[in-house]
Design a protein around this motif. Structure first.
Motif, PDB file in Angstrom:
ATOM      1  N   ILE A  61       0.875  -1.173   0.000  1.00 23.58           N
ATOM      2  CA  ILE A  61       0.000   0.000   0.000  1.00 23.58           C
ATOM      3  C   ILE A  61       0.909   1.219   0.000  1.00 23.58           C
ATOM      4  N   CYS A  62       0.774   2.067  -1.029  1.00 26.37           N
ATOM      5  CA  CYS A  62       1.620   3.251  -1.162  1.00 26.37           C
ATOM      6  C   CYS A  62       0.761   4.493  -1.342  1.00 26.37           C
ATOM      7  N   ARG A  63       1.270   5.615  -0.835  1.00 28.87           N
ATOM      8  CA  ARG A  63       0.605   6.882  -1.126  1.00 28.87           C
ATOM      9  C   ARG A  63       0.802   7.178  -2.597  1.00 28.87           C
ATOM     10  N   LYS A  64      -0.257   7.585  -3.250  1.00 28.28           N
ATOM     11  CA  LYS A  64      -0.203   7.851  -4.682  1.00 28.28           C
ATOM     12  C   LYS A  64       0.733   9.019  -4.993  1.00 28.28           C
ATOM     13  N   GLU A  65       0.730  10.021  -4.144  1.00 32.62           N
ATOM     14  CA  GLU A  65       1.480  11.253  -4.409  1.00 32.62           C
ATOM     15  C   GLU A  65       2.992  11.066  -4.486  1.00 32.62           C
ATOM     16  N   ASP A  66       3.541  10.118  -3.681  1.00 29.86           N
ATOM     17  CA  ASP A  66       4.998   9.969  -3.657  1.00 29.86           C
ATOM     18  C   ASP A  66       5.470   8.512  -3.626  1.00 29.86           C
ATOM     19  N   ASN A  67       4.544   7.568  -3.786  1.00 22.04           N
ATOM     20  CA  ASN A  67       4.848   6.136  -3.799  1.00 22.04           C
ATOM     21  C   ASN A  67       5.471   5.645  -2.487  1.00 22.04           C
ATOM     22  N   CYS A  68       5.267   6.389  -1.401  1.00 21.01           N
ATOM     23  CA  CYS A  68       5.783   6.015  -0.081  1.00 21.01           C
ATOM     24  C   CYS A  68       5.010   4.796   0.434  1.00 21.01           C
ATOM     25  N   LEU A  69       5.727   3.747   0.822  1.00 22.59           N
ATOM     26  CA  LEU A  69       5.120   2.534   1.365  1.00 22.59           C
ATOM     27  C   LEU A  69       4.544   2.837   2.742  1.00 22.59           C
ATOM     28  N   ILE A  70       3.227   2.601   2.905  1.00 24.92           N
ATOM     29  CA  ILE A  70       2.583   2.866   4.196  1.00 24.92           C
ATOM     30  C   ILE A  70       1.894   1.634   4.777  1.00 24.92           C
TER      31      ILE A  70
END
Length: 169
Positions: A61-70
């Motif tokens: 699951i990643c934030r769409k804005e920066d592809n950060c794995l959350i």
């Protein structure tokens, strides 16, 4: 399975480069107590990512804005029958209480019922994990029952499910 895109999230395949961020997520005591599998080293995270990629069940699951794995989420085959899967998910501590869990669950439900033609998606939650139970309830799951002393820690487990017709209608 390709990417699942929601308003703020991208649910995608794992990459070997995700291992350090996954390891950081697994350091959270709440996740360790939840019963979800966890890794004790970056190398172990690399091995589990390889396994998840081969089985095509658990996703990042990643934030769409920066592809950060959350977080992580998956529809796991528990060998019941073809149209039955069990949902498993976890959100990193810094991203909880922002609706990311419910958004990821809804995205996975939509994928499971529309693309995989599933009939039922179940989820099992430690009874003490009230936040996760609330996410499931917000997403339309029904509490099926309580398994007493079911967890490895001898805690109770809450059993939830949602049927395709409940989600799609």
């Amino acid at each position: 399975m390709g990417n699942i895109v929601t308003r703020r999230l991208r649910i995608r395949e794992w990459k070997p480069s995700d291992a350090p961020a996954l390891y950081d997520i697994f350091q959270d005591q709440e996740i360790r107590q939840s019963g979800i599998c966890f890794c004790s080293s970056i190398e172990e995270c690399q091995r589990i990512i390889k396994k998840w990629t081969e089985k095509n069940e658990m996703k990042a699951i990643c934030r769409k804005e920066d592809n950060c794995l959350i977080g992580l989420i998956g529809l796991n085959d528990m060998g019941r029958y073809e149209q039955y899967k069990e949902l498993e998910y976890a959100i990193a501590a810094d991203y909880r209480r922002n609706g990311f869990g419910a958004e990821a669950v809804r995205g996975m439900l939509d994928f499971g019922f529309r693309k995989l033609d599933l009939s039922v998606i179940a989820a099992w939650v430690h009874a003490a994990n009230i936040k996760s139970a609330r996410v499931l309830e917000k997403c339309g799951f029904t509490l099926e029952g309580r398994l007493r002393r079911h967890g490895r820690d001898r805690g109770d487990t809450l059993c939830y499910s949602i049927l395709s017709e409940e989600f799609l209608n």
